[in-house]
Design a protein around this motif. Structure first.
Motif, PDB file in Angstrom:
ATOM      1  N   ASP A  20       0.830  -1.213   0.000  1.00 32.31           N
ATOM      2  CA  ASP A  20       0.000   0.000   0.000  1.00 32.31           C
ATOM      3  C   ASP A  20       0.863   1.262   0.000  1.00 32.31           C
ATOM      4  O   ASP A  20       0.541   2.249  -0.673  1.00 32.31           O
ATOM      5  N   GLU A  21       1.949   1.227   0.735  1.00 29.28           N
ATOM      6  CA  GLU A  21       2.818   2.397   0.806  1.00 29.28           C
ATOM      7  C   GLU A  21       3.528   2.642  -0.526  1.00 29.28           C
ATOM      8  O   GLU A  21       3.667   3.791  -0.964  1.00 29.28           O
ATOM      9  N   TRP A  22       3.981   1.583  -1.171  1.00 31.33           N
ATOM     10  CA  TRP A  22       4.600   1.743  -2.490  1.00 31.33           C
ATOM     11  C   TRP A  22       3.595   2.300  -3.490  1.00 31.33           C
ATOM     12  O   TRP A  22       3.934   3.137  -4.334  1.00 31.33           O
ATOM     13  N   HIS A  23       2.355   1.844  -3.384  1.00 31.49           N
ATOM     14  CA  HIS A  23       1.325   2.328  -4.293  1.00 31.49           C
ATOM     15  C   HIS A  23       1.060   3.811  -4.072  1.00 31.49           C
ATOM     16  O   HIS A  23       0.903   4.581  -5.029  1.00 31.49           O
ATOM     17  N   TYR A  28       1.990   9.634  -5.834  1.00 29.23           N
ATOM     18  CA  TYR A  28       2.614  10.939  -5.614  1.00 29.23           C
ATOM     19  C   TYR A  28       3.555  11.289  -6.771  1.00 29.23           C
ATOM     20  O   TYR A  28       3.580  12.431  -7.255  1.00 29.23           O
ATOM     21  N   ALA A  29       4.326  10.293  -7.211  1.00 28.12           N
ATOM     22  CA  ALA A  29       5.262  10.527  -8.310  1.00 28.12           C
ATOM     23  C   ALA A  29       4.519  10.876  -9.597  1.00 28.12           C
ATOM     24  O   ALA A  29       4.923  11.776 -10.346  1.00 28.12           O
ATOM     25  N   LEU A  30       3.415  10.189  -9.851  1.00 28.95           N
ATOM     26  CA  LEU A  30       2.637  10.473 -11.056  1.00 28.95           C
ATOM     27  C   LEU A  30       2.027  11.872 -10.990  1.00 28.95           C
ATOM     28  O   LEU A  30       2.031  12.610 -11.983  1.00 28.95           O
ATOM     29  N   ASP A  31       1.495  12.238  -9.831  1.00 28.83           N
ATOM     30  CA  ASP A  31       0.933  13.585  -9.686  1.00 28.83           C
ATOM     31  C   ASP A  31       1.995  14.647  -9.931  1.00 28.83           C
ATOM     32  O   ASP A  31       1.732  15.686 -10.558  1.00 28.83           O
ATOM     33  N   VAL A  69       9.148   7.921 -14.597  1.00 24.12           N
ATOM     34  CA  VAL A  69       9.909   6.686 -14.410  1.00 24.12           C
ATOM     35  C   VAL A  69       9.721   6.176 -12.979  1.00 24.12           C
ATOM     36  O   VAL A  69       9.505   4.976 -12.748  1.00 24.12           O
ATOM     37  N   ALA A  70       9.793   7.102 -12.021  1.00 24.65           N
ATOM     38  CA  ALA A  70       9.606   6.709 -10.618  1.00 24.65           C
ATOM     39  C   ALA A  70       8.240   6.066 -10.420  1.00 24.65           C
ATOM     40  O   ALA A  70       8.108   5.064  -9.700  1.00 24.65           O
ATOM     41  N   TYR A  71       7.222   6.640 -11.055  1.00 24.37           N
ATOM     42  CA  TYR A  71       5.874   6.065 -10.949  1.00 24.37           C
ATOM     43  C   TYR A  71       5.854   4.629 -11.456  1.00 24.37           C
ATOM     44  O   TYR A  71       5.347   3.719 -10.778  1.00 24.37           O
ATOM     45  N   ASP A  72       6.418   4.404 -12.632  1.00 23.58           N
ATOM     46  CA  ASP A  72       6.399   3.065 -13.215  1.00 23.58           C
ATOM     47  C   ASP A  72       7.169   2.070 -12.357  1.00 23.58           C
ATOM     48  O   ASP A  72       6.730   0.929 -12.161  1.00 23.58           O
TER      49      ASP A  72
END
Length: 420
Positions: A20-23, A28-31, A69-72
């Motif tokens: 859940d925390e990674w998700h 946050y990275a995508l935003d 990239v961080a999001y992926d």
């Protein structure tokens, strides 16, 4: 290799919390990537057009790419940890069933997994006890094997993902690392299923699962569960649908043919692939005696010549290979649109353009794909042609689709043909 104590003492809640925390970090990275593009790159490109402005916009674009990239990568980590969570939970249910079965037979499972029983006084008693021990041991072996598989897959994927801190290419992060993680997650789920066990062990394994776990596996691995001898017949029948076509065969076709050539190449073969899968699953063509493939209310294949340029114009009805026509036809003839929370393997995803695009009009449905799995947390995996992908994450890929093509309205349709 993981041993019995490791499975029995594992803490799936800890893995779930980590997942859940990674998700959350991925979101946050995508935003951040979206904010940089919308509030940085776009206004600079529109209002500061000299070389300095272009350089500034380039910096913002580079930062946005890094966050993407961080999001992926973070979402890939989430997939892996979620796979481990499910493997542990399922394995512990199997161990509970093994302990209950052992108690029923008068056997005991020690802390190290060793099975002991009451003393036997003769060869006959030993022979009678032998099959009972085997049944319990088979369940223990299944639980240990599935967590061992998950542990190995997770270790390899997490090590690979941890090495990508310098990656700046969003396409590579998405198409290679996130896709690999999605497939590893699916392999973990497949390892939870005792495909090589006898029907008695399979039934005991199935009975040991919670109702939620059974439903989760039916949605995540429909082909394996439906083909598993020992799972109740009514469960397997339910998964295949109402008899008008076989939803499991539809998923099987998609998974088997995701990267093979279709009988006719339309250039963009996404909807042709969907129709071929439905047809192979048993959906009957809706034909027209008088109008043939020119009937605008037909769904059929006519006489193919083998020449793609001819066949794609004359050998198929418009509802066969055009996404919008196909979507509207299915909805007009018994299909229903379903919410994401209700999606099932075998449903069809249609992409409707809702944002600006120079080549696709708003409101136009332009792409189709097949739902081939739904994860226990509701994540949707799909399989498609043009471009060809197998069991990739809808959540993981929709951002890239919208970045390149504009905002999308996803419509998920469950076909239910009313013409036969």
């Amino acid at each position: 290799m993981v041993a019995y104590p490791g499975v029995d003492g594992a803490a799936p809640a800890t893995w779930k919390s980590a997942s859940d925390e990674w998700h959350a970090l991925a979101k946050y990275a995508l935003d951040a990537a979206r904010d940089l593009r919308d509030q940085g790159v776009k206004p600079l490109a529109e209002n500061w057009t000299d070389e300095v402005g272009k350089a500034a916009a380039g910096k913002f674009r580079s930062l946005a790419d890094q966050f993407e990239v961080a999001y992926d990568i973070l979402l890939a980590v989430d997939m892996v940890t979620d796979g481990v969570t499910n493997a542990i939970e399922t394995a512990q249910s199997t161990l509970r069933e093994a302990r209950e079965l052992a108690g029923h037979y008068g056997l005991t499972i020690g802390a190290d997994g060793t099975i002991t029983g009451p003393p036997v006084h003769n060869r006959t008693e030993a022979e009678e006890m032998g099959p009972y021990r085997t049944q319990v041991q088979d369940l223990i072996d299944q639980a240990v094997a599935q967590v061992t598989t998950a542990d190995g897959l997770a270790a390899a994927e997490l090590a690979k993902l941890a090495a990508q801190t310098g990656l700046t290419d969003p396409d590579k992060a998405l198409n290679e690392f996130q896709t690999d993680a999605s497939h590893a997650q699916m392999q973990m789920l497949a390892a939870d299923i005792p495909v090589h066990q006898d029907p008695v062990t399979v039934r005991q394994w199935w009975d040991g699962l919670t109702p939620r776990q059974r439903t989760d596996l039916m949605r995540a691995e429909p082909v394996l569960i439906a083909g598993l001898d020992g799972v109740p017949d009514d469960v397997r029948t339910q998964m295949r649908g109402n008899g008008k076509y076989d939803r499991v065969k539809l998923v099987q076709y998609a998974l088997d043919h995701w990267n093979t050539a279709d009988p006719t190449d339309f250039g963009n073969n996404c909807t042709n692939f969907v129709s071929n899968a439905l047809h192979e699953a048993g959906m009957k063509e809706k034909t027209s005696f008088w109008w043939g493939t020119s009937d605008d209310d037909g769904w059929m294949i006519g006489n193919r010549t083998g020449v793609d340029a001819v066949d794609k114009r004359l050998a198929y009805s418009d509802n066969w290979a055009a996404a919008e026509n196909n979507q509207n036809f299915m909805l007009r003839h018994g299909g229903q649109e379903v919410q994401r929370s209700d999606v099932q393997p075998g449903d069809i995803i249609y992409y409707e353009q809702s944002g600006p695009n120079d080549s696709i009009g708003q409101g136009t449905t332009h792409h189709a794909a097949i739902v081939t799995a739904v994860m226990p947390d509701g994540e949707i995996k799909y399989t498609q042609h043009s471009d060809s992908y197998q069991n990739v994450s809808l959540e993981g890929r929709i951002n890239a689709t919208e970045k390149h093509e504009g905002a999308q309205n996803l419509r998920i349709v469950r076909p239910d043909p009313d013409w036969y």
